[in-house]
Motif scaffolding. Structure first.
Motif, PDB file in Angstrom:
ATOM      1  N   PHE A  22      14.722  14.547  -2.432  1.00 28.80           N
ATOM      2  CA  PHE A  22      14.778  14.587  -0.891  1.00 28.80           C
ATOM      3  C   PHE A  22      14.858  13.315  -0.236  1.00 28.80           C
ATOM      4  O   PHE A  22      15.583  12.674   0.567  1.00 28.80           O
ATOM      5  CB  PHE A  22      13.721  15.218  -0.021  1.00 28.80           C
ATOM      6  N   HIS A  24      15.789  10.402  -1.984  1.00 33.36           N
ATOM      7  CA  HIS A  24      17.063   9.539  -2.242  1.00 33.36           C
ATOM      8  C   HIS A  24      17.863   9.661  -1.011  1.00 33.36           C
ATOM      9  O   HIS A  24      18.570   8.633  -0.663  1.00 33.36           O
ATOM     10  CB  HIS A  24      17.621   9.839  -3.553  1.00 33.36           C
ATOM     11  N   SER A  25      18.190  11.111  -0.688  1.00 36.07           N
ATOM     12  CA  SER A  25      19.169  11.088   0.140  1.00 36.07           C
ATOM     13  C   SER A  25      18.924  11.133   1.733  1.00 36.07           C
ATOM     14  O   SER A  25      19.456  10.484   2.381  1.00 36.07           O
ATOM     15  CB  SER A  25      19.744  12.577   0.083  1.00 36.07           C
ATOM     16  N   ALA A  26      17.412  11.564   2.171  1.00 35.90           N
ATOM     17  CA  ALA A  26      17.252  11.678   3.222  1.00 35.90           C
ATOM     18  C   ALA A  26      16.550  10.136   3.800  1.00 35.90           C
ATOM     19  O   ALA A  26      16.883   9.894   4.928  1.00 35.90           O
ATOM     20  CB  ALA A  26      16.075  12.610   3.496  1.00 35.90           C
ATOM     21  N   HIS A  27      16.145   9.373   2.898  1.00 36.74           N
ATOM     22  CA  HIS A  27      15.546   8.119   3.463  1.00 36.74           C
ATOM     23  C   HIS A  27      15.913   6.864   2.401  1.00 36.74           C
ATOM     24  O   HIS A  27      15.520   5.945   2.447  1.00 36.74           O
ATOM     25  CB  HIS A  27      13.914   8.141   3.206  1.00 36.74           C
ATOM     26  N   ASP A  28      16.937   7.195   1.637  1.00 38.65           N
ATOM     27  CA  ASP A  28      17.518   6.125   0.536  1.00 38.65           C
ATOM     28  C   ASP A  28      16.329   5.296   0.000  1.00 38.65           C
ATOM     29  O   ASP A  28      16.420   4.300  -0.196  1.00 38.65           O
ATOM     30  CB  ASP A  28      18.279   5.000   1.769  1.00 38.65           C
TER      31      ASP A  28
END
Length: 201
Positions: A22, A24-28
């Motif tokens: 989560f 990686h995609s949600a908060h880079d």
């Protein structure tokens, strides 16, 4: 010890999965950040607990934790019954004892039937109660080391696991307190009768 390691590893696995699935995609989040946030947080809270355990044990006078102290260290029967209801007798022997933060070596006194030994035992037991309770609360500080949006990824599991691993030994120490007190009284009575018998010869 194995129990502690398993619980900590499960928490680390949760944080790694939360970060990679989560974060990686949600908060880079970067891979480097996820690894540092996971293992750094684990090491950090252990060090934080150890620091406070050392401070409490070394900075606070022993008279505050003596077997004669009443109030906080008194354990009512209802509390012991509660511990028995949650199965403390089955799991208490699997919980780690953090004796490295105390000045008490159980092997230092060769006569465990000596009341002085039990008084020292109770002293360290009382120190342990305060240390573990404080550790359970102090872990909350970890939420300030992560951005608020990462709370469920890192702060929450660290705080919960730290509280659980602190309250479990706290419960054991509380459960043992009345038994240690009774044992001390028995030894004092035996020592008194022995002294009286020897003086009458």
């Amino acid at each position: 010890m194995i129990f502690y390691i398993i619980v900590i590893l499960l928490a680390d696995v949760y944080m790694l999965l939360a970060g990679f699935l989560f974060g990686h995609s949600a908060h880079d989040m970067s891979t480097r950040y996820i690894l540092i946030a996971t293992f750094g947080g684990t090491v950090g809270v252990i060090a934080w607990d150890g620091l406070w355990a050392f401070i409490i044990r070394r900075a606070f006078p022993e008279k505050l934790f003596s077997y004669e102290r009443k109030g906080f260290f008194d354990v009512p029967k209802k509390e012991c019954k509660f511990y028995e209801k949650i199965g403390i007798k089955k799991w208490k022997d699997h919980i780690l004892e953090l004796g490295m933060f105390t000045a008490f070596d159980k092997k230092a006194i060769s006569d465990p039937d000596n009341p002085v030994y039990m008084e020292r035992f109770i002293l360290e037991n009382n120190y342990g109660e305060v240390i573990h309770l404080e550790n359970a609360i102090a872990g909350i500080v970890m939420m300030f080391f992560y951005p608020i949006e990462y709370f469920w990824y890192y702060s929450f599991p660290i705080i919960i696991v730290n509280a659980f691993l602190s309250l479990a030994p706290y419960a054991i120490l509380r459960y043992n307190t009345p038994r240690l007190q009774r044992r001390r009284l028995i030894l004092v009575e035996k020592a008194s009768k022995k002294a009286a018998a020897e003086s009458s010869k």
